[in-house]
Design a protein around this motif. Sequence first.
Motif, PDB file in Angstrom:
ATOM      1  N   GLY A  77       5.001   2.464   2.693  1.00 39.01           N
ATOM      2  CA  GLY A  77       5.217   1.199   3.180  1.00 39.01           C
ATOM      3  C   GLY A  77       3.663   0.364   3.427  1.00 39.01           C
ATOM      4  N   ASP A  78       2.823   1.361   3.350  1.00 39.75           N
ATOM      5  CA  ASP A  78       1.339   0.752   3.351  1.00 39.75           C
ATOM      6  C   ASP A  78       0.744   0.449   2.153  1.00 39.75           C
ATOM      7  OD1 ASP A  78       1.038   1.331   6.072  1.00 39.75           O
ATOM      8  OD2 ASP A  78       0.726   3.381   5.866  1.00 39.75           O
ATOM      9  N   HIS A  79       1.233   0.969   0.946  1.00 39.07           N
ATOM     10  CA  HIS A  79       0.867   1.080  -0.397  1.00 39.07           C
ATOM     11  C   HIS A  79       2.215   0.488  -1.336  1.00 39.07           C
ATOM     12  CE1 HIS A  79      -3.097   2.493   0.537  1.00 39.07           C
ATOM     13  NE2 HIS A  79      -2.516   3.335   1.343  1.00 39.07           N
ATOM     14  N   TRP A  80       2.171  -0.694  -1.450  1.00 41.07           N
ATOM     15  CA  TRP A  80       3.765  -1.151  -2.078  1.00 41.07           C
ATOM     16  C   TRP A  80       3.747  -0.688  -3.359  1.00 41.07           C
ATOM     17  CZ3 TRP A  80       3.160  -6.827   0.010  1.00 41.07           C
ATOM     18  CH2 TRP A  80       3.115  -6.801   1.527  1.00 41.07           C
ATOM     19  N   LEU A  81       2.774  -0.316  -4.315  1.00 38.28           N
ATOM     20  CA  LEU A  81       2.782  -0.137  -5.689  1.00 38.28           C
ATOM     21  C   LEU A  81       2.309   1.112  -6.023  1.00 38.28           C
ATOM     22  CD1 LEU A  81       2.321  -3.468  -7.555  1.00 38.28           C
ATOM     23  CD2 LEU A  81       4.370  -2.396  -7.039  1.00 38.28           C
ATOM     24  N   GLY A  82       1.681   1.875  -4.967  1.00 40.23           N
ATOM     25  CA  GLY A  82       0.936   3.115  -4.941  1.00 40.23           C
ATOM     26  C   GLY A  82      -0.513   2.978  -5.013  1.00 40.23           C
ATOM     27  N   VAL A  83      -1.119   4.026  -4.993  1.00 38.20           N
ATOM     28  CA  VAL A  83      -2.696   3.919  -5.301  1.00 38.20           C
ATOM     29  C   VAL A  83      -3.178   4.465  -6.542  1.00 38.20           C
ATOM     30  CG1 VAL A  83      -2.609   4.513  -2.528  1.00 38.20           C
ATOM     31  CG2 VAL A  83      -2.818   6.528  -4.285  1.00 38.20           C
ATOM     32  N   GLU A  84      -4.570   4.267  -6.631  1.00 40.25           N
ATOM     33  CA  GLU A  84      -5.098   4.592  -7.975  1.00 40.25           C
ATOM     34  C   GLU A  84      -5.362   6.062  -8.058  1.00 40.25           C
ATOM     35  OE1 GLU A  84      -8.479   2.101 -10.292  1.00 40.25           O
ATOM     36  OE2 GLU A  84      -9.252   3.054  -8.373  1.00 40.25           O
ATOM     37  N   PRO A  85      -5.051   6.495  -9.149  1.00 41.33           N
ATOM     38  CA  PRO A  85      -5.427   8.265  -9.097  1.00 41.33           C
ATOM     39  C   PRO A  85      -6.943   8.321  -9.036  1.00 41.33           C
ATOM     40  CG  PRO A  85      -3.689   7.522 -10.964  1.00 41.33           C
ATOM     41  CD  PRO A  85      -4.630   6.409 -10.330  1.00 41.33           C
ATOM     42  N   GLY A  86      -7.401   9.517  -8.582  1.00 37.92           N
ATOM     43  CA  GLY A  86      -8.674   9.819  -8.290  1.00 37.92           C
ATOM     44  C   GLY A  86      -9.470   8.890  -7.201  1.00 37.92           C
ATOM     45  N   THR A  87      -9.312   8.006  -6.703  1.00 33.42           N
ATOM     46  CA  THR A  87      -9.890   7.183  -5.822  1.00 33.42           C
ATOM     47  C   THR A  87      -9.049   6.734  -4.601  1.00 33.42           C
ATOM     48  OG1 THR A  87      -9.450   5.180  -6.921  1.00 33.42           O
ATOM     49  CG2 THR A  87     -11.391   6.243  -7.503  1.00 33.42           C
ATOM     50  N   ARG A  89      -7.444   4.195  -4.161  1.00 33.59           N
ATOM     51  CA  ARG A  89      -7.556   2.643  -3.927  1.00 33.59           C
ATOM     52  C   ARG A  89      -6.296   1.764  -3.938  1.00 33.59           C
ATOM     53  NH1 ARG A  89     -12.851   0.953  -7.267  1.00 33.59           N
ATOM     54  NH2 ARG A  89     -11.694   2.126  -8.896  1.00 33.59           N
ATOM     55  N   ASP A  90      -5.788   0.956  -3.319  1.00 33.45           N
ATOM     56  CA  ASP A  90      -4.604   0.443  -3.251  1.00 33.45           C
ATOM     57  C   ASP A  90      -4.204  -0.440  -4.639  1.00 33.45           C
ATOM     58  OD1 ASP A  90      -1.913  -0.452  -1.584  1.00 33.45           O
ATOM     59  OD2 ASP A  90      -2.853  -2.501  -2.471  1.00 33.45           O
ATOM     60  N   LEU A  91      -3.038  -0.017  -5.442  1.00 31.43           N
ATOM     61  CA  LEU A  91      -2.870  -0.589  -6.702  1.00 31.43           C
ATOM     62  C   LEU A  91      -2.460  -1.846  -6.786  1.00 31.43           C
ATOM     63  CD1 LEU A  91      -3.123   0.257  -9.663  1.00 31.43           C
ATOM     64  CD2 LEU A  91      -0.702   1.071  -9.362  1.00 31.43           C
ATOM     65  N   PHE A  92      -1.827  -2.247  -5.530  1.00 28.86           N
ATOM     66  CA  PHE A  92      -1.375  -3.781  -5.503  1.00 28.86           C
ATOM     67  C   PHE A  92      -2.472  -4.700  -5.419  1.00 28.86           C
ATOM     68  CE2 PHE A  92       0.292  -7.091  -2.602  1.00 28.86           C
ATOM     69  CZ  PHE A  92       1.163  -7.758  -3.437  1.00 28.86           C
ATOM     70  N   ALA A  93      -3.186  -4.524  -4.380  1.00 26.36           N
ATOM     71  CA  ALA A  93      -4.536  -5.299  -4.263  1.00 26.36           C
ATOM     72  C   ALA A  93      -5.429  -5.346  -5.462  1.00 26.36           C
ATOM     73  CB  ALA A  93      -5.275  -4.761  -3.065  1.00 26.36           C
ATOM     74  N   ARG A  94      -5.472  -4.355  -6.293  1.00 28.28           N
ATOM     75  CA  ARG A  94      -6.257  -4.382  -7.512  1.00 28.28           C
ATOM     76  C   ARG A  94      -5.678  -5.157  -8.505  1.00 28.28           C
ATOM     77  NH1 ARG A  94     -10.753  -1.496  -7.573  1.00 28.28           N
ATOM     78  NH2 ARG A  94     -10.711  -1.432  -9.880  1.00 28.28           N
ATOM     79  N   LEU A  95      -4.399  -4.911  -8.703  1.00 21.39           N
ATOM     80  CA  LEU A  95      -3.523  -5.939  -9.669  1.00 21.39           C
ATOM     81  C   LEU A  95      -3.626  -7.416  -9.180  1.00 21.39           C
ATOM     82  CD1 LEU A  95      -0.235  -3.811 -10.346  1.00 21.39           C
ATOM     83  CD2 LEU A  95      -1.897  -4.490 -11.785  1.00 21.39           C
ATOM     84  N   LEU A  96      -3.755  -7.557  -8.064  1.00 20.64           N
ATOM     85  CA  LEU A  96      -4.010  -9.108  -7.569  1.00 20.64           C
ATOM     86  C   LEU A  96      -5.186  -9.429  -8.185  1.00 20.64           C
ATOM     87  CD1 LEU A  96      -1.823  -9.257  -4.236  1.00 20.64           C
ATOM     88  CD2 LEU A  96      -1.066 -10.087  -6.594  1.00 20.64           C
ATOM     89  N   TYR A  97      -6.215  -8.704  -7.571  1.00 21.50           N
ATOM     90  CA  TYR A  97      -7.586  -9.225  -7.693  1.00 21.50           C
ATOM     91  C   TYR A  97      -8.017  -9.265  -9.177  1.00 21.50           C
ATOM     92  CZ  TYR A  97      -9.059  -9.617  -2.975  1.00 21.50           C
ATOM     93  OH  TYR A  97      -9.090  -9.933  -1.615  1.00 21.50           O
TER      94      TYR A  97
END
Length: 325
Positions: A77-87, A89-97
């Motif tokens: 619920g806090d990370h809609w598309l999961g997180v980046e391996p190793g770090t 970091r939120d994957l949804f936010a990184r995809l948008l940016y």
Amino acid sequence: MTTTEVTGRRDASAWHRLRRRPAAVLSAAVLLALVLLALCAPLLAALEGQDPTTYHDGLVDSARGGVPLGPYGGISGDHWLGVEPGTGRDLFARLLYGARVSLLVALGATAVQVVLGLVTGLAAGLGNRLADQVLSRFTEVLTALPMLVVAISLTAIVPDDFPRPLLLVLVIGLLSWSGTSRIVRARTLALKKLDHVAAARLGGSGPVRIARRELLPSLAAPVITYAAVLVPTNIVVEASLSFLGIGVKPPTSSWGQMLSTATTWFRADPAYVLLPAGCLLVTVLAFTVLGDQVRTALDPRERSRLRVGTRAARTAVRTQEGGAV
């Protein structure tokens, strides 16, 4: 009726035909949605409660090399598309940016290509023989330059604090405008033989006035069509350069930069590879389909080919055959 009025009516008719094509409407809707998502990236990331740069070490399994905890790459619920391996970091936010960077580089490079191609092509087509020869040879030399080698050289020379998205726009745009220039030159050489252009020249109009009033309206259709093809090409080029490590640098996110780090996680976290790759595929496919639809709508010869074999045409042929008998 002036040339501008004729071109305006033709473009309006082409726009009407384009709106009636389901493939064009669907691809345009997909691209509009992607652009809106990119523009609203800060708002959507804030709505999720995340940002693209914050590390979450507690969401990755350090004992397994940094694989995200939880199913499907750590979706929650806090990370809609999961997180980046190793770090983490939120994957949804990184995809948008990442969409903002990829689209900005592609559209900016396309604008540079169109402007330089228009200016150079018009100068070669309207100039004398010497100007045409010099500009044509320069265009051929530029076409032969390997972009990858030049890009690597520039990244070694340009300071690290220089904005990498701007550097990519300049590298791609300044090295890839030769195709636009060739199209504009060939079209200009054909148009300047027409009566209205000759009349404008005899009336005392200079090259700039002739280009602005007589040639640019007729050049709009082929240039727009070619620009629609350049955008997906530039998206792939930016992704390739970032994938090779000479494009966007972390923590700035782009789809190509994400893919460059995702290759080592394909087996452990397939979603980390499939999400940016899927975004690239959808964007390139939508731009390609839209460019093909624009070309068909603006090209009268293509429209005449599409009318061949229609029911009305077959009925007319049967009527003529019956009359002949």
